[in-house]
Motif scaffolding. Structure first.
Motif, mmCIF file in Angstrom:
data_model
loop_
_atom_site.group_PDB
_atom_site.id
_atom_site.type_symbol
_atom_site.label_atom_id
_atom_site.label_comp_id
_atom_site.label_asym_id
_atom_site.label_seq_id
_atom_site.Cartn_x
_atom_site.Cartn_y
_atom_site.Cartn_z
ATOM 1 N N SER A 48 0.856 -1.174 0.000
ATOM 2 C CA SER A 48 0.000 0.000 0.000
ATOM 3 C C SER A 48 0.898 1.232 0.000
ATOM 4 N N TYR A 49 0.299 2.412 0.191
ATOM 5 C CA TYR A 49 1.039 3.659 0.072
ATOM 6 C C TYR A 49 0.552 4.655 1.112
ATOM 7 N N TYR A 50 1.348 5.680 1.307
ATOM 8 C CA TYR A 50 1.087 6.646 2.364
ATOM 9 C C TYR A 50 -0.222 7.402 2.143
ATOM 10 N N ASP A 51 -0.434 7.902 0.940
ATOM 11 C CA ASP A 51 -1.550 8.801 0.692
ATOM 12 C C ASP A 51 -2.872 8.086 0.432
ATOM 13 N N HIS A 52 -2.805 6.911 -0.203
ATOM 14 C CA HIS A 52 -4.024 6.222 -0.637
ATOM 15 C C HIS A 52 -3.788 4.717 -0.649
ATOM 16 N N PRO A 53 -4.874 3.947 -0.759
ATOM 17 C CA PRO A 53 -4.732 2.494 -0.954
ATOM 18 C C PRO A 53 -4.070 2.178 -2.294
ATOM 19 N N PRO A 54 -3.762 0.892 -2.561
ATOM 20 C CA PRO A 54 -2.812 0.569 -3.631
ATOM 21 C C PRO A 54 -3.385 0.192 -4.990
ATOM 22 N N LEU A 55 -4.688 0.003 -5.158
ATOM 23 C CA LEU A 55 -5.186 -0.618 -6.389
ATOM 24 C C LEU A 55 -4.787 0.166 -7.637
ATOM 25 N N GLN A 56 -4.936 1.484 -7.588
ATOM 26 C CA GLN A 56 -4.569 2.300 -8.750
ATOM 27 C C GLN A 56 -3.101 2.117 -9.100
ATOM 28 N N ALA A 57 -2.229 2.076 -8.090
ATOM 29 C CA ALA A 57 -0.786 1.909 -8.341
ATOM 30 C C ALA A 57 -0.502 0.541 -8.935
ATOM 31 N N TRP A 58 -1.123 -0.499 -8.409
ATOM 32 C CA TRP A 58 -0.915 -1.842 -8.957
ATOM 33 C C TRP A 58 -1.284 -1.889 -10.435
ATOM 34 N N ILE A 59 -2.418 -1.284 -10.768
ATOM 35 C CA ILE A 59 -2.874 -1.298 -12.164
ATOM 36 C C ILE A 59 -1.919 -0.498 -13.040
ATOM 37 N N GLN A 60 -1.480 0.673 -12.569
ATOM 38 C CA GLN A 60 -0.537 1.470 -13.346
ATOM 39 C C GLN A 60 0.772 0.719 -13.555
ATOM 40 N N GLY A 61 1.239 0.027 -12.530
ATOM 41 C CA GLY A 61 2.462 -0.745 -12.684
ATOM 42 C C GLY A 61 2.321 -1.846 -13.704
ATOM 43 N N ALA A 62 1.189 -2.551 -13.674
ATOM 44 C CA ALA A 62 0.964 -3.640 -14.616
ATOM 45 C C ALA A 62 0.845 -3.126 -16.049
ATOM 46 N N PHE A 63 0.103 -2.043 -16.248
ATOM 47 C CA PHE A 63 -0.100 -1.523 -17.602
ATOM 48 C C PHE A 63 1.201 -0.957 -18.170
ATOM 49 N N THR A 64 1.995 -0.293 -17.332
ATOM 50 C CA THR A 64 3.277 0.228 -17.816
ATOM 51 C C THR A 64 4.215 -0.911 -18.193
ATOM 52 N N ALA A 65 4.223 -1.971 -17.378
ATOM 53 C CA ALA A 65 5.078 -3.122 -17.676
ATOM 54 C C ALA A 65 4.671 -3.797 -18.980
ATOM 55 N N LEU A 66 3.378 -3.834 -19.261
ATOM 56 C CA LEU A 66 2.882 -4.518 -20.457
ATOM 57 C C LEU A 66 2.961 -3.652 -21.710
ATOM 58 N N PHE A 67 2.655 -2.360 -21.578
ATOM 59 C CA PHE A 67 2.462 -1.523 -22.766
ATOM 60 C C PHE A 67 3.389 -0.319 -22.839
ATOM 61 N N GLY A 68 4.248 -0.122 -21.842
ATOM 62 C CA GLY A 68 5.139 1.027 -21.861
ATOM 63 C C GLY A 68 4.479 2.272 -21.291
ATOM 64 N N ARG A 69 5.177 3.397 -21.455
ATOM 65 C CA ARG A 69 4.699 4.657 -20.892
ATOM 66 C C ARG A 69 4.213 5.582 -21.990
ATOM 67 N N SER A 70 2.982 6.015 -21.884
ATOM 68 C CA SER A 70 2.414 7.013 -22.792
ATOM 69 C C SER A 70 1.158 7.573 -22.138
ATOM 70 N N HIS A 71 0.686 8.717 -22.655
ATOM 71 C CA HIS A 71 -0.555 9.283 -22.124
ATOM 72 C C HIS A 71 -1.705 8.294 -22.296
ATOM 73 N N PHE A 72 -1.708 7.585 -23.426
ATOM 74 C CA PHE A 72 -2.785 6.629 -23.683
ATOM 75 C C PHE A 72 -2.744 5.484 -22.677
ATOM 76 N N VAL A 73 -1.560 4.928 -22.430
ATOM 77 C CA VAL A 73 -1.441 3.813 -21.490
ATOM 78 C C VAL A 73 -1.766 4.278 -20.073
ATOM 79 N N LEU A 74 -1.323 5.492 -19.733
ATOM 80 C CA LEU A 74 -1.615 6.033 -18.406
ATOM 81 C C LEU A 74 -3.111 6.020 -18.129
ATOM 82 N N ARG A 75 -3.913 6.370 -19.155
ATOM 83 C CA ARG A 75 -5.359 6.511 -18.948
ATOM 84 C C ARG A 75 -6.153 5.365 -19.549
ATOM 85 N N LEU A 76 -5.459 4.339 -20.051
ATOM 86 C CA LEU A 76 -6.166 3.161 -20.545
ATOM 87 C C LEU A 76 -7.011 2.510 -19.453
#
Length: 511
Positions: A48-76
């Motif tokens: 988890s994280y200081y400011d909020h629970p972790p689900l959003q971070a887990w999803i962002q980590g998975a999507f970045t690992a799979l598809f790379g970094r871009s505005h589209f992937v960030l908001r996919l």
């Protein structure tokens, strides 16, 4: 002319404009500082994280690992959650309105999108899009379970357990999922036919299932001196030495801003919808909708009396009411109603289109403000510093790398605030960018000061968060700052400053 609003003639063009604005935002807008912050969490996976629970971070980590970094992937993930979110509304429309579901569903979609609150928070890659999607699923499954329980005294157990899992996921997204749970329990306690559930072991098993979903948060806090819980207890506190003080103006501000962001036209329709009969007379829908709204709104208004309550904390309160609102603008055809009340129906149509114009205007201004030019820059020269941070990162990134190239040994990157550190980390991309600031944030949990001791640093600052003496004292020497002015269409937005810090000698970590 017909006094009954024909849905698809108007729904599709308005919906098309909303979708176009949303796509422009998703594909072209540099991440809001908090979007970049939560993206960076995903590059430092944890329970988890200081400011909020972790689900959003887990999803962002998975999507970045799979598809790379871009505005589209960030908001996919937003795109996916939006599809799920409105699909649930379609199922609700079928549940409430049967064969008329299509025309009611079209208006539900437009009423949600015309709410500035939901247009914004469904668009941003924050925790809220997951919170409201999971909360809506949990509420709908819960209503179906209660309806089954009312019919046969038993209900369908998997619907209750599915609701608990969805509620647990909402809690893994944001802590104010608690208001949804309290609304559900209040609905059970308020209805004599449902009160026996308080003695039903299935309800407690469902509670255990939801709680187990939150176990990562508890484990993280156990390992970090309950920092996250302490943050939320203290962040809105304003007791001081004299104890809690009543703030008579704060509840009015909370309610007024809530009305403006939900949309005054939607609030009017919600009030009208509450006064109407239940679309399904024997359904729990209206009862659960009212309790979900009332519990959250009353509690947050009470909190505002002594502390701070932000309008978006109440985002789950209105979810079920949207499905009741179309009947205000699109009543079922009755042979006599158009003869008896034509003026009233035309008035309702005028309010509907006024609400759509209100929402479209907000959405357009939002896209301009976030994607093209911060409109606040036309006023105060230093107002709205958050929005100003959306611009200039291509120039800043190049300037930072140019200064880094001057160092004889590879430097580390540090900024004076979590917002600039997150944006710089996203721009470079460089997940190891650090923030050293007075306030505690997630960077304090990542900072390994001893590993950085003696190294040179490229320091990024701005006028909002300059290099304070406390930070400067941790370096043997600071170079003169290089100024990077950010402008748009000839208007000055802000200045960033880049400088080299020699031989980092860290102070003790506040944690």
């Amino acid at each position: 002319m017909s006094s009954v609003l024909p849905p698809f003639k108007f729904v599709l063009p308005i919906l098309g404009v909303f979708i176009l604005l949303r796509l422009v935002f998703w594909l072209n807008t540099f991440p809001n500082p908090d979007e970049a912050y939560y993206w960076l969490w995903g590059q430092h996976l944890a329970l988890s994280y200081y400011d909020h629970p972790p689900l959003q971070a887990w999803i962002q980590g998975a999507f970045t690992a799979l598809f790379g970094r871009s505005h589209f992937v960030l908001r996919l993930p937003n795109l996916i959650s939006n599809i799920v979110f409105f699909s649930v509304y379609y199922q609700i429309a079928k549940y409430l309105y049967g064969r008329e579901a299509n025309r009611f569903f079209g208006l539900i979609v437009l009423l949600v999108l015309a709410s500035p609150l939901y247009f914004l928070f469904l668009a941003l890659a924050w925790h809220d899009h997951l919170l409201i999607t999971c909360s809506l699923i949990a509420l709908f499954l819960f209503i179906q379970f209660l309806d089954g329980y009312s019919r046969d005294g038993q209900g369908i157990s998997w619907q209750l357990y599915g609701s608990a899992i969805a509620l647990g996921l909402a809690g893994l997204s944001k802590y104010n999922a608690l208001f949804v749970a309290l609304g559900m329990l209040s609905a059970i306690a308020s209805h004599p036919q449902w009160r026996p559930l308080l003695r039903d072991r299935r309800l407690y098993l469902a509670g255990v299932m939801a709680a187990l979903m939150l176990l990562p948060i508890l484990l993280w806090n156990l390992g970090n001196d309950f920092q996250s819980f302490r943050y939320y207890v203290n962040r809105s506190g304003d007791s001081g030495a004299g104890g809690l003080r009543l703030k008579w103006g704060e509840p009015l501000v909370f309610l007024l801003v809530s009305i403006l962001t939900v949309s005054p036209f939607n609030v009017w329709a919600m009030i009208q919808a509450i006064q109407r009969p239940n679309p399904q007379p024997n359904s729990a829908y209206r009862t659960v909708a009212l309790w979900t709204f009332a519990v959250s709104t009353v509690l947050l208004t009470a909190i505002a009396c002594v502390s701070t309550a932000l309008y978006y904390w109440n985002i789950t309160a209105y979810l079920l009411l949207f499905s009741l609102m179309p009947a205000v603008f699109l009543p079922k055809d009755r042979p006599t109603s158009n003869i008896q009340h034509p003026t009233s129906n035309i008035f309702h149509q005028a309010l509907f289109f006024s609400g759509q114009f209100y929402g479209l205007l907000f959405a357009l201004l939002l896209v301009i403000h976030y994607s093209l030019f911060p409109l606040s820059a036309l006023g105060s020269p230093d107002g709205d510093p958050d929005s100003r941070m959306l611009f200039g990162w291509d120039e800043v990134g190049k300037a930072v790398m140019a200064e880094a190239a001057k160092s004889a040994t590879p430097p580390f990157f540090v900024t004076t605030d979590y917002r600039s550190a997150s944006a710089l980390a996203y721009q470079l991309p460089q997940p190891d960018v650090m923030a050293i600031a007075d306030r505690i944030d997630q960077f304090d949990f990542w900072l390994d000061a001893n590993a950085l001791k003696g190294r040179h640093a490229v320091i990024l600052s701005d006028d909002w968060h300059p290099v304070e003496p406390k930070l400067a004292a941790q370096f043997q020497h600071l170079s003169e700052p290089v100024t990077i002015p950010v402008t748009r269409f000839g208007y000055w937005i802000k200045n960033y400053y880049v400088q080299i810090g020699d031989r980092f000698n860290p102070k003790p970590n506040p944690l």
